[in-house]
Motif scaffolding. Structure first.
Motif, PDB file in Angstrom:
ATOM      1  N   THR A   4      -9.747   9.699   1.795  1.00  0.00           N
ATOM      2  CA  THR A   4      -9.959   9.153   0.444  1.00  0.00           C
ATOM      3  C   THR A   4     -10.561   7.754   0.539  1.00  0.00           C
ATOM      4  O   THR A   4     -10.438   7.080   1.563  1.00  0.00           O
ATOM      5  CB  THR A   4      -8.629   9.055  -0.337  1.00  0.00           C
ATOM      6  OG1 THR A   4      -7.787   8.089   0.307  1.00  0.00           O
ATOM      7  CG2 THR A   4      -7.917  10.395  -0.418  1.00  0.00           C
ATOM      8  N   TYR A  59       0.785  -1.227   0.000  1.00  0.00           N
ATOM      9  CA  TYR A  59       0.000   0.000   0.000  1.00  0.00           C
ATOM     10  C   TYR A  59       0.820   1.282   0.000  1.00  0.00           C
ATOM     11  O   TYR A  59       0.300   2.339  -0.340  1.00  0.00           O
ATOM     12  CB  TYR A  59      -0.944   0.025   1.205  1.00  0.00           C
ATOM     13  CG  TYR A  59      -2.011  -1.027   1.139  1.00  0.00           C
ATOM     14  CD1 TYR A  59      -3.142  -0.848   0.350  1.00  0.00           C
ATOM     15  CD2 TYR A  59      -1.895  -2.212   1.854  1.00  0.00           C
ATOM     16  CE1 TYR A  59      -4.133  -1.816   0.283  1.00  0.00           C
ATOM     17  CE2 TYR A  59      -2.882  -3.189   1.793  1.00  0.00           C
ATOM     18  CZ  TYR A  59      -3.995  -2.974   1.001  1.00  0.00           C
ATOM     19  OH  TYR A  59      -4.967  -3.928   0.933  1.00  0.00           O
ATOM     20  N   SER A 115      -5.848  11.444   8.163  1.00  0.00           N
ATOM     21  CA  SER A 115      -5.280  11.630   6.822  1.00  0.00           C
ATOM     22  C   SER A 115      -5.650  10.471   5.894  1.00  0.00           C
ATOM     23  O   SER A 115      -5.890  10.678   4.703  1.00  0.00           O
ATOM     24  CB  SER A 115      -3.764  11.806   6.891  1.00  0.00           C
ATOM     25  OG  SER A 115      -3.123  10.617   7.287  1.00  0.00           O
ATOM     26  N   TRP A 116      -5.734   9.249   6.405  1.00  0.00           N
ATOM     27  CA  TRP A 116      -6.131   8.096   5.584  1.00  0.00           C
ATOM     28  C   TRP A 116      -7.632   8.107   5.320  1.00  0.00           C
ATOM     29  O   TRP A 116      -8.084   7.631   4.286  1.00  0.00           O
ATOM     30  CB  TRP A 116      -5.733   6.787   6.247  1.00  0.00           C
ATOM     31  CG  TRP A 116      -4.286   6.487   6.098  1.00  0.00           C
ATOM     32  CD1 TRP A 116      -3.322   6.595   7.057  1.00  0.00           C
ATOM     33  CD2 TRP A 116      -3.610   6.034   4.925  1.00  0.00           C
ATOM     34  NE1 TRP A 116      -2.100   6.244   6.543  1.00  0.00           N
ATOM     35  CE2 TRP A 116      -2.243   5.888   5.234  1.00  0.00           C
ATOM     36  CE3 TRP A 116      -4.034   5.742   3.631  1.00  0.00           C
ATOM     37  CZ2 TRP A 116      -1.307   5.467   4.307  1.00  0.00           C
ATOM     38  CZ3 TRP A 116      -3.089   5.317   2.705  1.00  0.00           C
ATOM     39  CH2 TRP A 116      -1.740   5.186   3.047  1.00  0.00           C
ATOM     40  N   ASN A 117      -8.404   8.640   6.250  1.00  0.00           N
ATOM     41  CA  ASN A 117      -9.869   8.645   6.111  1.00  0.00           C
ATOM     42  C   ASN A 117     -10.365   9.593   5.033  1.00  0.00           C
ATOM     43  O   ASN A 117     -11.543   9.572   4.691  1.00  0.00           O
ATOM     44  CB  ASN A 117     -10.517   9.031   7.440  1.00  0.00           C
ATOM     45  CG  ASN A 117     -11.182   7.872   8.110  1.00  0.00           C
ATOM     46  OD1 ASN A 117     -11.660   6.955   7.453  1.00  0.00           O
ATOM     47  ND2 ASN A 117     -11.223   7.910   9.420  1.00  0.00           N
ATOM     48  N   GLU A 148      -9.484   5.167  -1.122  1.00  0.00           N
ATOM     49  CA  GLU A 148      -8.369   4.227  -1.030  1.00  0.00           C
ATOM     50  C   GLU A 148      -7.815   4.176   0.392  1.00  0.00           C
ATOM     51  O   GLU A 148      -7.453   3.118   0.884  1.00  0.00           O
ATOM     52  CB  GLU A 148      -7.253   4.621  -2.008  1.00  0.00           C
ATOM     53  CG  GLU A 148      -7.651   4.398  -3.445  1.00  0.00           C
ATOM     54  CD  GLU A 148      -7.119   5.499  -4.358  1.00  0.00           C
ATOM     55  OE1 GLU A 148      -6.673   6.546  -3.861  1.00  0.00           O
ATOM     56  OE2 GLU A 148      -7.180   5.294  -5.574  1.00  0.00           O
ATOM     57  N   GLY A 149      -7.776   5.337   1.044  1.00  0.00           N
ATOM     58  CA  GLY A 149      -7.297   5.387   2.421  1.00  0.00           C
ATOM     59  C   GLY A 149      -8.214   4.638   3.368  1.00  0.00           C
ATOM     60  O   GLY A 149      -7.767   3.912   4.257  1.00  0.00           O
ATOM     61  N   ARG A 150      -9.516   4.803   3.184  1.00  0.00           N
ATOM     62  CA  ARG A 150     -10.482   4.077   4.022  1.00  0.00           C
ATOM     63  C   ARG A 150     -10.365   2.574   3.792  1.00  0.00           C
ATOM     64  O   ARG A 150     -10.474   1.784   4.718  1.00  0.00           O
ATOM     65  CB  ARG A 150     -11.898   4.581   3.771  1.00  0.00           C
ATOM     66  CG  ARG A 150     -12.167   5.924   4.447  1.00  0.00           C
ATOM     67  CD  ARG A 150     -13.619   6.340   4.365  1.00  0.00           C
ATOM     68  NE  ARG A 150     -14.034   6.658   3.010  1.00  0.00           N
ATOM     69  CZ  ARG A 150     -13.776   7.793   2.392  1.00  0.00           C
ATOM     70  NH1 ARG A 150     -13.092   8.731   3.005  1.00  0.00           N
ATOM     71  NH2 ARG A 150     -14.203   8.012   1.160  1.00  0.00           N
TER      72      ARG A 150
END
Length: 106
Positions: free
Chosen positions: A70, A16, A66-68, A72-74
Motif C-alpha cells: 500500500t 503508525y 506486506s508493508w510494500n 501508506e505502507g511504503r
C-alpha cells in the motif's frame, strides 16, 4: 525486524501502528506464520521446520512485502529507512540553507 528498539520504536508503533484497547484481546498467535506461509508458499509445518536463519529471512522479507503493498505502507517503510540513516544528506542540507538565505535576501 526493521523497527528500532527503545523510545524510537515505541514512538513509531504509537504513530503508525495504533490499536484500540479491545484489539489487544484478539491478537493472533499464528499471524506471523500465516504471513510467511502466504509469502513463501510453504504450509505452517514447513515454515516451522525451516532452519532458523531461513525462517528469520522469510520473516523479514514477508514483513517488508506486506508493508510494500500500500502507499501508506511504503511511506511507513520510507520513514523507517530515514530514521535508520546515520550520515547527513549534504545535498538536502545545502538546499535547505540556500532556501533560508533566499528568504533573508528579500
Amino acid at each position: 525486524m526493521p523497527i528500532p528498539e527503545g523510545k524510537i520504536g515505541k514512538a513509531i508503533i504509537d504513530k503508525y501502528l495504533k490499536s484500540e484497547k479491545w484489539e489487544e484481546s484478539y491478537i493472533l498467535c499464528t499471524s506471523e506464520l500465516r504471513r510467511i506461509s502466504k509469502y513463501s508458499g510453504l504450509n505452517f509445518n514447513e515454515v516451522l521446520d525451516l532452519p532458523y536463519s531461513l525462517y528469520l529471512l522469510y520473516r523479514k522479507e514477508s514483513w517488508i512485502d506486506s508493508w510494500n503493498r500500500t502507499d501508506e505502507g511504503r511511506e511507513f517503510l520510507k520513514t523507517l529507512w530515514r530514521l535508520q540513516q546515520t550520515k547527513a544528506d549534504i545535498k538536502k542540507i545545502r538546499e535547505f540553507q540556500q532556501g533560508k538565505e533566499a528568504k533573508f535576501c528579500h
